[in-house]
Write a protein that holds these residues in place. Structure first.
Motif, PDB file in Angstrom:
ATOM      1  N   PHE A 197      15.363 -20.450  37.293  1.00 12.42           N
ATOM      2  CA  PHE A 197      13.958 -20.298  37.420  1.00 12.42           C
ATOM      3  C   PHE A 197      13.502 -21.433  38.488  1.00 12.42           C
ATOM      4  N   GLY A 198      12.479 -20.651  39.254  1.00 13.58           N
ATOM      5  CA  GLY A 198      12.095 -21.477  40.516  1.00 13.58           C
ATOM      6  C   GLY A 198      11.486 -22.654  39.933  1.00 13.58           C
ATOM      7  N   GLY A 199      10.947 -22.858  38.924  1.00 15.69           N
ATOM      8  CA  GLY A 199      10.185 -24.021  38.580  1.00 15.69           C
ATOM      9  C   GLY A 199      10.940 -25.067  38.091  1.00 15.69           C
ATOM     10  N   PHE A 200      12.377 -25.052  37.828  1.00 14.14           N
ATOM     11  CA  PHE A 200      13.042 -26.154  37.743  1.00 14.14           C
ATOM     12  C   PHE A 200      13.608 -26.904  39.011  1.00 14.14           C
ATOM     13  N   ALA A 201      13.819 -28.134  38.698  1.00 12.04           N
ATOM     14  CA  ALA A 201      13.802 -29.140  39.970  1.00 12.04           C
ATOM     15  C   ALA A 201      15.442 -29.159  40.410  1.00 12.04           C
ATOM     16  N   ALA A 202      15.640 -30.119  41.259  1.00  6.02           N
ATOM     17  CA  ALA A 202      16.944 -29.990  42.034  1.00  6.02           C
ATOM     18  C   ALA A 202      18.012 -30.360  40.945  1.00  6.02           C
ATOM     19  N   LYS A 203      17.629 -31.605  39.948  1.00 10.70           N
ATOM     20  CA  LYS A 203      18.641 -31.947  38.962  1.00 10.70           C
ATOM     21  C   LYS A 203      19.103 -30.840  37.958  1.00 10.70           C
ATOM     22  N   GLU A 204      18.247 -30.068  37.394  1.00  7.97           N
ATOM     23  CA  GLU A 204      18.496 -29.039  36.637  1.00  7.97           C
ATOM     24  C   GLU A 204      19.349 -28.152  37.151  1.00  7.97           C
ATOM     25  N   LEU A 205      19.067 -27.643  38.596  1.00  7.65           N
ATOM     26  CA  LEU A 205      19.875 -26.868  39.410  1.00  7.65           C
ATOM     27  C   LEU A 205      21.524 -27.316  39.370  1.00  7.65           C
ATOM     28  N   ALA A 206      21.433 -28.720  39.739  1.00  5.71           N
ATOM     29  CA  ALA A 206      22.797 -29.395  39.801  1.00  5.71           C
ATOM     30  C   ALA A 206      23.642 -29.381  38.592  1.00  5.71           C
ATOM     31  N   VAL A 207      22.917 -29.597  37.430  1.00  4.90           N
ATOM     32  CA  VAL A 207      23.682 -29.597  36.007  1.00  4.90           C
ATOM     33  C   VAL A 207      24.085 -28.177  35.954  1.00  4.90           C
ATOM     34  N   ARG A 208      23.536 -27.077  36.409  1.00  5.62           N
ATOM     35  CA  ARG A 208      23.840 -25.531  36.466  1.00  5.62           C
ATOM     36  C   ARG A 208      25.068 -25.426  37.391  1.00  5.62           C
ATOM     37  N   ALA A 248      16.012 -18.650  48.835  1.00  2.00           N
ATOM     38  CA  ALA A 248      14.964 -18.056  49.945  1.00  2.00           C
ATOM     39  C   ALA A 248      14.255 -19.111  50.589  1.00  2.00           C
ATOM     40  N   SER A 249      13.527 -19.157  51.440  1.00  2.00           N
ATOM     41  CA  SER A 249      12.995 -20.313  52.044  1.00  2.00           C
ATOM     42  C   SER A 249      12.040 -20.927  51.268  1.00  2.00           C
ATOM     43  N   CYS A 250      11.267 -20.143  50.333  1.00  2.00           N
ATOM     44  CA  CYS A 250      10.491 -20.750  49.425  1.00  2.00           C
ATOM     45  C   CYS A 250       9.583 -20.026  48.489  1.00  2.00           C
ATOM     46  N   GLY A 251       9.267 -20.739  47.588  1.00  2.00           N
ATOM     47  CA  GLY A 251       8.533 -20.188  46.512  1.00  2.00           C
ATOM     48  C   GLY A 251       7.094 -20.326  46.739  1.00  2.00           C
ATOM     49  N   ILE A 252       6.232 -19.528  46.239  1.00  2.00           N
ATOM     50  CA  ILE A 252       4.895 -19.813  46.350  1.00  2.00           C
ATOM     51  C   ILE A 252       3.975 -19.762  45.079  1.00  2.00           C
ATOM     52  N   GLU A 253       3.235 -20.852  44.864  1.00  2.00           N
ATOM     53  CA  GLU A 253       2.465 -21.061  43.676  1.00  2.00           C
ATOM     54  C   GLU A 253       0.792 -21.260  44.401  1.00  2.00           C
ATOM     55  N   PRO A 254      -0.087 -20.978  43.398  1.00  5.04           N
ATOM     56  CA  PRO A 254      -1.219 -21.046  43.857  1.00  5.04           C
ATOM     57  C   PRO A 254      -1.523 -22.353  44.489  1.00  5.04           C
ATOM     58  N   GLY A 255      -1.861 -22.408  45.668  1.00  3.52           N
ATOM     59  CA  GLY A 255      -2.275 -23.549  46.557  1.00  3.52           C
ATOM     60  C   GLY A 255      -1.153 -24.292  46.947  1.00  3.52           C
ATOM     61  N   ARG A 256      -0.028 -23.836  46.756  1.00  4.34           N
ATOM     62  CA  ARG A 256       1.178 -24.864  47.487  1.00  4.34           C
ATOM     63  C   ARG A 256       2.402 -23.848  47.800  1.00  4.34           C
ATOM     64  N   ILE A 257       2.954 -24.205  48.719  1.00  6.50           N
ATOM     65  CA  ILE A 257       4.429 -23.683  49.041  1.00  6.50           C
ATOM     66  C   ILE A 257       5.537 -24.511  48.797  1.00  6.50           C
ATOM     67  N   ILE A 258       6.501 -23.981  47.950  1.00  2.32           N
ATOM     68  CA  ILE A 258       7.551 -24.820  47.581  1.00  2.32           C
ATOM     69  C   ILE A 258       8.683 -24.597  48.475  1.00  2.32           C
ATOM     70  N   SER A 259       9.025 -25.576  49.356  1.00  7.77           N
ATOM     71  CA  SER A 259      10.364 -25.272  50.141  1.00  7.77           C
ATOM     72  C   SER A 259      11.326 -25.210  49.163  1.00  7.77           C
TER      73      SER A 259
END
Ligand code: COA
Ligand code: AMP
Length: 633
Positions: free
Chosen positions: A141-152, A164-175
């Motif tokens: 899930f895109g809302g998980f941070a780097a450490k959670e990704l690393a554990v997986r 992908a280059s980014c996810g998009i949440e209201p008001g912010r782009i997540i690279s």
């Protein structure tokens, strides 16, 4: 088709025969003759002598049967102001090319591919391309941070990450680049390549030798056919929260998933080929796997991928606009989404601006459906509203009001009755069945039906100890509840440290691990407290190391940031108090249940085993300062 009672009873009396009949509805490269093999229970195997491919059943079969020109997926993205769609034939072209691209990266059957993507059709293409060649996808899930990704990454060692280059949440782009790169730098090396879908909102600076551009890769690739795989081969790993910080890698097999999910489309959701089915969730959750991707496509429906929110994109009429514009017949979402809409548009006035005449049924799941939300949805939409209960582990509902078998009266507060295949019991702590109407642990008598999890990735011992040890012969759901005299099940609470925030399953244990790692923290507890919008919210209580004199506000901010950085924004961890002591029993157990009752302003009794009753007064004050524990009883 018999009525509900007949089907349910037959599925329990003759599981193999019952499901072998359902298996005739899907395409097999080698038709199975065996139903369930229970010789290594609880590692049961479904359709063990069958050979199959999930991508063939999702895509190729429909093109072969003349549905190639039907729309397979609609990407409705208010967040990027775009609306696109692909036919089954167009998807087949994309998927077979992307499968070829994966092959040229050296991916073969059994290899793991991690998918970390926003809600764009390329995510669905990547998933099905894996299934096409037998690679095991693991979507994060895109809302998980780097450490959670690393554990997986560490747990399943993917060779390739599709992102992908980014996810998009209201008001912010997540690279995504910094997140994925940080994850790869923390994890043990296993990833040889990242295939990146560049979105115009942000660019990923491709690192030569490692990163590939999605578009270029797909153009250069040679299309690849579906491979014939064993029914029992893994289809995917999906990590979910457990009691400890280490997520559980839930494994699903191919044959069981195809048979069960296709069957649920007609029997639970009552949808037919050509219908438009919308699961307003995310591909990173089990709902997304089963009902954005696999189920609707197995059934030849049009699936909607929605990149937006229930409110704010642009307003609380967003869901009604999507239903009208895409001619949605069935919507599946979590109650929290409807609570969000109701909060902004309490009278449901915005519905009147839209033509919802083709909309038939609303399905809710992911958390307990409160009666207010049920009644408001019924009144606002004037269609049946069906609560159904399920889990990542099961992949589809354990309880539902099966609209395609025999619609039953809706009973507020209950996800209705056990779905065929599930033999439910409610047990007390000694493993005895409790009398009708009494609360206990909800369990399922083995064998579980097809499509439910077959193991935890590389953690067979944990599979047994987490789910099958406490009540031998049963699967322990981790939910507590009761069954009434009509067989209606009421799911009331978790029996472990899992909490449910906005329909997202999270572990308080994982958050405690993050807090405990802060250098100033001596001890901590995180609990789920009731919240009107999100169902539950995590609240942390920490004790600082003795002699620690730093600013409390600064430490609290650091703790909040640390949970966001380590677990992700989805944890919604925003409330933490610094306390002198935590309430404990004389044997040292933290009294979380009592603190939860206080925070929820519920009636509570002083535990007989408490070491120091005075501690609870301070805890109450701290919780009140955080905005909880409103009326002390
Ligand atoms: N990538 C990055 N960040 C994400 C994200 C993603 N894919 N999804 C959520 N987040 C972030 C949000 O932006 C928010 O960040 P913030 O703290 O900076 O505001 C945080 O994670 C919490 O997200 P969420 O719990 O979704 O809260 P929200 O306020 O953004 O939205 C709802 C609340 C109820 C509208 C939303 O949760 C929702 O639509 N839920 C629908 C149900 C659902 O999807 N359930 C899943 C299982 S069925
Ligand atoms: P997940 O694995 O993320 O799907 O979360 C599963 C958990 O969510 C279940 O074990 C329940 O605690 C909760 N849940 C899901 N659906 C329902 C429902 N309809 N009613 C009550 N709780 C639910």
């Amino acid at each position: 088709m018999g009525n509900y009672q007949d089907q349910h009873q037959r599925s329990l009396a003759e599981p193999s025969a019952y499901w072998l009949e359902r298996a005739q509805d899907v395409h097999w490269f080698k038709t199975p003759t065996k139903g369930v093999d229970t010789s290594k229970s609880p590692f049961n195997q479904w359709f063990a002598d069958g050979e199959i491919n999930a991508c063939y059943n999702a895509i190729d079969v429909h093109v072969a049967n003349g549905r190639g020109e039907q729309t397979a997926v609609i990407h409705d993205s208010p967040i990027t102001d775009s609306h696109t769609s692909y036919t089954y034939a167009e998807l087949l072209d994309q998927i077979s090319h992307f499968a070829g691209a994966l092959k040229s990266e050296g991916i073969t059957a059994g290899d793991r591919v991690m998918i970390y993507m926003p809600m764009i059709p390329e995510a669905l293409v990547a998933v099905l391309a894996c299934a096409r060649i037998g690679a095991v996808h693991t979507v994060v899930f895109g809302g998980f941070a780097a450490k959670e990704l690393a554990v997986r990454i560490n747990d399943c060692n993917p060779k390739v990450i599709v992102t992908a280059s980014c996810g998009i949440e209201p008001g912010r782009i997540i690279s995504y680049q910094p997140l994925v790169e940080e994850a790869m730098s923390i994890a043990a090396p296993s990833v040889n390549a990242c295939i990146v879908y560049q979105r115009p909102q942000a660019t990923w600076a491709l690192e030569q030798g490692r990163d590939k551009d999605w578009q270029e890769t797909i153009v250069a690739a040679t299309p690849t056919d579906c491979v014939s795989l064993k029914s029992t081969d893994p289809l995917y790993i999906l990590y979910t929260s457990g009691t400890t910080g280490a997520p559980k890698g839930v494994v699903k097999d191919i044959g069981g998933s195809v048979v069960s999910l296709k069957w649920t489309m007609s029997s639970i959701y009552n949808v037919q080929p050509g219908d438009v089915y919308w699961a307003a969730s995310d591909i990173g959750w089990v709902v997304g796997h089963s009902y954005i991707i696999y189920g609707p496509l197995f059934q030849g429906c049009t699936t909607v991928m929605y990149e937006g929110k229930p409110v704010g994109t642009p307003d609380a009429g967003a869901f009604w606009r999507v239903i009208e514009q895409n001619k949605v017949n069935v919507l599946f979402t979590a109650p929290t989404a409807f609570r969000a809409i109701k909060r902004v548009d309490p009278t449901g006035a915005l519905v009147k601006d839209y033509d919802l005449s083709q909309f038939r049924t609303l399905y809710l799941a992911g958390e307990r459906c409160d009666p207010d939300t049920l009644h408001w949805s019924q009144k606002t939409l004037q269609v049946p509203v069906i609560d159904h209960w399920w889990q990542t582990e099961t992949g589809y509902s354990i309880c539902a009001n099966c609209q395609g078998i025999e619609p039953m009266p809706v009973v507020s507060g209950s996800p209705s009755v056990a779905v065929p295949g599930y033999d439910l019991k409610v047990l007390d702590n000694e493993g005895q069945v409790v009398p009708t109407g009494e609360i206990g642990s909800i369990v399922v008598k083995l064998p579980l039906p097809p499509g439910t999890f077959t193991t935890l990735w590389q953690a067979e011992d944990r599979y047994i100890s987490s789910y099958f040890e406490r009540f031998p012969g049963f699967y322990e759901t981790g939910d507590a509840g009761y069954i009434d005299e009509n067989g209606y099940v009421f799911v009331m609470a978790r029996t472990d440290d899992v909490i449910n925030v906005a329909g997202h399953r999270l572990s308080t244990g994982a958050m405690e691990e993050v807090l405990a790692n802060h250098p100033d923290v001596a001890e901590c507890a995180v609990m789920g407290v009731n919240d009107e919008l999100k169902g539950q919210l995590p609240v942390g209580l920490v004790i600082l190391n003795s002699g620690e004199t730093g600013s409390h506000e600064q430490i609290r901010n650091e703790l909040i940031k640390k949970v966001r950085d380590d677990i992700g924004p989805v944890a919604a961890f925003k409330s933490v108090a610094i306390v002198d002591k935590l309430p404990k029993t004389r044997s040292g157990k933290i009294l979380r249940g009592t603190m939860r009752s206080i925070a929820d302003s519920k009636q509570w009794n002083m535990p007989a085993t408490i070491e120091d009753p005075a501690v609870l007064e301070d805890i109450t004050k701290s919780l009140q300062e955080l905005g909880f524990a409103k009326e002390q009883s």
